[in-house]
Scaffold this active site. Structure first.
Site, PDB file in Angstrom:
ATOM      1  N   HIS A  87       0.987  -1.191  -0.120  1.00 53.67           N
ATOM      2  CA  HIS A  87       0.188   0.100  -0.172  1.00 53.67           C
ATOM      3  C   HIS A  87       0.801   1.098  -0.027  1.00 53.67           C
ATOM      4  O   HIS A  87       1.144   2.034   0.905  1.00 53.67           O
ATOM      5  CB  HIS A  87      -1.098   0.089   1.179  1.00 53.67           C
ATOM      6  CG  HIS A  87      -2.093   0.696   1.131  1.00 53.67           C
ATOM      7  ND1 HIS A  87      -3.377   0.327   1.540  1.00 53.67           N
ATOM      8  CD2 HIS A  87      -2.181   2.302   0.830  1.00 53.67           C
ATOM      9  CE1 HIS A  87      -4.011   1.401   1.257  1.00 53.67           C
ATOM     10  NE2 HIS A  87      -3.397   2.649   0.997  1.00 53.67           N
TER      11      HIS A  87
ATOM     12  N   GLU B 210      -4.620  -0.443  -5.135  1.00 44.80           N
ATOM     13  CA  GLU B 210      -4.712   0.622  -5.822  1.00 44.80           C
ATOM     14  C   GLU B 210      -3.216   1.127  -6.751  1.00 44.80           C
ATOM     15  O   GLU B 210      -2.811   2.358  -6.665  1.00 44.80           O
ATOM     16  CB  GLU B 210      -5.044   2.068  -5.303  1.00 44.80           C
ATOM     17  CG  GLU B 210      -6.439   1.774  -4.464  1.00 44.80           C
ATOM     18  CD  GLU B 210      -7.021   3.185  -3.653  1.00 44.80           C
ATOM     19  OE1 GLU B 210      -6.207   4.271  -4.175  1.00 44.80           O
ATOM     20  OE2 GLU B 210      -7.852   3.237  -3.263  1.00 44.80           O
TER      21      GLU B 210
ATOM     22  N   GLU C  38     -12.547  -0.536   0.239  1.00 40.95           N
ATOM     23  CA  GLU C  38     -12.470   0.729   0.739  1.00 40.95           C
ATOM     24  C   GLU C  38     -13.663   1.304   0.140  1.00 40.95           C
ATOM     25  O   GLU C  38     -14.073   1.512  -0.982  1.00 40.95           O
ATOM     26  CB  GLU C  38     -11.158   1.344   0.122  1.00 40.95           C
ATOM     27  CG  GLU C  38      -9.892   1.049   0.969  1.00 40.95           C
ATOM     28  CD  GLU C  38      -8.915   2.061   0.300  1.00 40.95           C
ATOM     29  OE1 GLU C  38      -9.052   2.996   0.242  1.00 40.95           O
ATOM     30  OE2 GLU C  38      -7.591   1.447   0.558  1.00 40.95           O
TER      31      GLU C  38
ATOM     32  N   TRP D 112      -2.059  11.203   2.954  1.00 43.45           N
ATOM     33  CA  TRP D 112      -1.030  11.310   1.927  1.00 43.45           C
ATOM     34  C   TRP D 112      -0.797  12.893   1.616  1.00 43.45           C
ATOM     35  O   TRP D 112      -0.615  13.480   2.599  1.00 43.45           O
ATOM     36  CB  TRP D 112      -1.489  10.550   0.674  1.00 43.45           C
ATOM     37  CG  TRP D 112      -1.838   9.018   0.957  1.00 43.45           C
ATOM     38  CD1 TRP D 112      -3.122   8.572   0.832  1.00 43.45           C
ATOM     39  CD2 TRP D 112      -0.722   8.114   1.177  1.00 43.45           C
ATOM     40  NE1 TRP D 112      -2.855   7.180   1.275  1.00 43.45           N
ATOM     41  CE2 TRP D 112      -1.687   6.831   1.569  1.00 43.45           C
ATOM     42  CE3 TRP D 112       0.535   7.972   1.333  1.00 43.45           C
ATOM     43  CZ2 TRP D 112      -1.240   5.744   1.997  1.00 43.45           C
ATOM     44  CZ3 TRP D 112       0.881   6.725   2.057  1.00 43.45           C
ATOM     45  CH2 TRP D 112       0.068   5.508   1.987  1.00 43.45           C
TER      46      TRP D 112
HETATM   47  O1  IFM Z   1      -6.342   7.346   1.926  1.00 40.38           O
HETATM   48  C1  IFM Z   1      -6.516   6.636   0.698  1.00 40.38           C
HETATM   49  C2  IFM Z   1      -5.972   5.308   0.761  1.00 40.38           C
HETATM   50  O2  IFM Z   1      -4.723   5.023   1.135  1.00 40.38           O
HETATM   51  C3  IFM Z   1      -6.242   4.443  -0.491  1.00 40.38           C
HETATM   52  N1  IFM Z   1      -7.631   4.857  -1.194  1.00 40.38           N
HETATM   53  C4  IFM Z   1      -8.134   6.039  -1.035  1.00 40.38           C
HETATM   54  C5  IFM Z   1      -7.989   6.737   0.504  1.00 40.38           C
HETATM   55  C6  IFM Z   1      -8.674   8.063   0.408  1.00 40.38           C
HETATM   56  O3  IFM Z   1      -8.083   8.825  -0.180  1.00 40.38           O
END
Ligand code: IFM
Length: 465
Positions: free
Chosen positions: A133, A178, A372, A426
């Site tokens: 990740h 992702e 998610e 992030w």
């Molecule tokens: O925080 C992120 C996650 O790390 C990956 N998917 C989207 C989330 C929200 O931006």
């Protein structure tokens, strides 16, 4: 007249129930919550470097401390149990487990996940581990990162080491989270670490991430993993004018980059023709070696779907969808007249329904899981309470969309809220809060928001009232 007691079956019927065995939980990621950035042998990741680069991250925030989960995991697991979570999706930090990226395993790094997994299991919570990740060891980036084919093999080594240690207790594994973000934000737009801006590098990263995924699937299986998956942030891309063939062509390109380049490679045995042509246009097709596509298409058991927002595009002259979308000259994103979250992301749960139905039609046979889904809002802690009605509305609407898709045959096996805790968002640092649990970063106090209580009820009744 005597009052008639309400028929309990009516209450039953008023609930939108999910299938028996539906998996409910929440997700996090290592760099976003762990902290302890220099402990027990961990080396810097690309995000440590990026965070320290002036101007990259909101107020220069880093994951040095984050939610201090590395030290507080026991309390966090207890909280998960109190909230009724059945599944917890976390990621392992590559620079903890292999501090030099490709060399020997650091036992102390794996020890942390070992303790975490035991703690989860002792609370009846199913652990779901993601290998990557986004926290690539900086030493590997120094050798080219995801533009270097070797990185794919090193990921598979990480998979082997991790499943060897945890595979007796972790049934469900995810290779990548992702990869679109890793490739196109990391190497295309530079909005994510390592912050490069080069379309060729971005497309090389696509291929090497996918290769790393396929090699890791094989390594995980060889290590006895029972359920292997990949998590993609898939998009529902809509045309501005569905009758305009130019707009439809723009949709096709963006859909190719967000969806088909990943899905076709993994689930259909090879890159789709238009994306193959895009790789060739940037000279990246020569990176695809004989046999790579077969490795990438190694069968998976579950496809993780991360979903946040719909997108709308149209064709235009002299426009592009930006550097995160190589080859998108002549396409542009169109603002949508929808409510937005604190990220400015438009909210439309019907897009999730459409996406799930489309996956069921175009890629049948692979069970799906929402790995998610959630929203950032400008939460305010008042006393002991965060009244986050907006987030409840968001989650409720998206769960209704999932339920509708399931009712029409989509094979969705579970739903994980993003995120368990407010955390390091992030490039937005700690400025955006996605948690169902509020974190006070000064005291590290956790306070379940109203949405957490609401989610507990949903889990308890396996459905929505
Ligand atoms: O925080 C992120 C996650 O790390 C990956 N998917 C989207 C989330 C929200 O931006």
């Amino acid at each position: 007249m005597t009052a008639v007691a309400p028929d309990p079956r009516l209450a039953e019927r008023a609930v939108l129930r999910f299938p028996e065995g539906f998996r409910w939980g929440a997700a996090t990621a290592s760099y976003q919550i762990e902290g302890a950035a220099a402990e027990d042998g961990r080396t810097p990741s690309i995000w440590d470097t990026y965070a320290r680069t002036p101007g990259r991250v909101f107020q220069g925030h880093s994951g040095d401390v984050a939610c201090d989960h590395y030290h507080r995991y026991r309390d966090d697991v207890r909280l998960m149990a109190e909230l009724g979570l059945g599944t917890y999706r976390f990621s392992v930090a590559w620079p903890r487990i292999k501090p030099d990226g490709s060399g020997p395993v650091n036992a102390r790094g794996l020890d942390f996940y070992d303790r975490l997994v035991d703690e989860l299991l002792s609370h009846g919570i199913e652990p779901m581990a993601t290998l990557y990740h986004w926290d690539l060891p900086q030493v590997l980036e120094d050798r080219g990162g995801w533009t270097n084919r070797d990185t794919a093999y090193y990921l598979a080594d990480l998979a082997a080491a991790t499943v060897t240690r945890l595979g007796d207790r972790v049934a469900t594994w995810t290779t990548l989270n992702e990869p679109w973000c890793s490739a196109f934000l990391g190497y295309g737009s530079g909005d994510h670490a390592p912050g490069r801006q080069d379309p060729v590098a971005a497309l090389e990263a696509v291929h090497h991430l996918l290769l790393g995924h396929g090699l890791s699937v094989r390594a995980l299986r060889a290590g006895g993993a029972r359920e292997v998956s990949l998590t993609l942030n898939l998009a529902c891309v809509r045309p501005d004018d569905p009758a305009d063939p130019h707009d439809l062509a723009a949709v096709r390109h963006i859909d190719g980059l967000h969806n088909r380049i990943w899905l076709d490679a993994v689930l259909k045995g090879g890159y789709p023709q238009d994306m193959r042509a895009l790789l060739a246009r940037f000279g990246v097709d020569r990176r695809v070696e004989p046999g790579d596509e077969a490795v990438i298409a190694s069968p998976i058991d579950l496809l993780g779907v991360n979903f946040y927002q719909p997108s709308r595009v149209r064709a235009g002259v002299g426009v592009t969808c930006g550097p995160a979308n190589p080859g998108s000259e002549g396409c542009e994103y169109v603002p949508q007249d929808l409510p937005v979250t604190a990220m400015g992301w438009p909210v439309d749960a019907t897009a999730l329904y459409e996406l799930l139905m489309r996956l069921s039609t175009d890629y049948p046979g692979t069970p799906l899981m929402i790995t998610e889904n959630g929203a950032a809002y400008d939460d305010v802690l008042v006393g002991d309470r965060v009244a986050d009605a907006d987030r409840i509305g968001y989650l409720d609407a998206h769960l209704r969309a999932v339920h509708a898709a399931v009712s029409e045959g989509a094979d969705v096996r579970g739903y994980l809220a993003w995120s368990l805790l407010d955390n390091y968002e992030w490039a937005y640092g700690y400025g955006k809060r996605f948690g169902i649990v509020h974190v006070d970063y000064d005291t590290q106090r956790r306070t379940p928001k109203d949405s957490a209580r609401w989610f507990t009820d949903v889990i308890g009744r396996n459905g929505l009232s």
